[in-house]
Design an enzyme around this catalytic site. Structure first.
Site, PDB file in Angstrom:
ATOM      1  N   CYS A  41    -114.237  59.343  77.400  1.00  0.00           N
ATOM      2  CA  CYS A  41    -114.561  60.011  78.670  1.00  0.00           C
ATOM      3  C   CYS A  41    -115.937  60.660  78.599  1.00  0.00           C
ATOM      4  O   CYS A  41    -116.696  60.617  79.566  1.00  0.00           O
ATOM      5  CB  CYS A  41    -113.503  61.063  79.010  1.00  0.00           C
TER       6      CYS A  41
ATOM      7  N   CYS B 207    -111.441  63.909  75.389  1.00  0.00           N
ATOM      8  CA  CYS B 207    -111.405  62.444  75.281  1.00  0.00           C
ATOM      9  C   CYS B 207    -112.798  61.887  74.962  1.00  0.00           C
ATOM     10  O   CYS B 207    -113.683  61.920  75.819  1.00  0.00           O
ATOM     11  CB  CYS B 207    -110.876  61.898  76.610  1.00  0.00           C
TER      12      CYS B 207
END
Length: 104
Positions: free
Chosen positions: A32, A29
């Site tokens: 993230c 991600c």
């Protein structure tokens, strides 16, 4: 440095007294990856007042489901062992600072 926990070890990672910031994300991600150094910096700045941990949603689906994590990153703040705040999506550092300020 953030420590990663999974379904088996998550509950023991939450402080019964004080604050724990939990980053729910995944290694693939991009937001993230951007968030991780922000949260690590907050952890360093807050010192002993704050534990910062991460949970990989792919490796810990039960924990992610238990806390209603539907998108990543999702950050939960626990105060004295109870979830009290949730931020979904990547936010600027100031958003996390403001969240913590309510409890520090």
């Amino acid at each position: 440095m953030m420590v990663t926990f999974n379904d088996d070890t998550f509950q023991e990672s939450i402080r019964e007294k004080g604050l724990t910031l939990v980053d729910f994300g995944a290694v693939w991600c991009p937001p993230c990856k951007t968030l991780k150094p922000i949260l690590e910096e907050l952890g360093e700045e807050q010192g002993e007042k704050l534990a910062v941990i991460e949970v990989d949603c792919d490796e810990s689906p039960e924990t992610a489901s238990r806390f209603g994590v539907m998108s990543m990153p999702t950050v939960l703040l626990f105060h004295n062992g109870e979830p009290v705040e949730k931020l979904i999506g990547l936010r600027p550092k100031s958003a996390y600072e403001n969240l913590l300020a309510k409890y520090v």
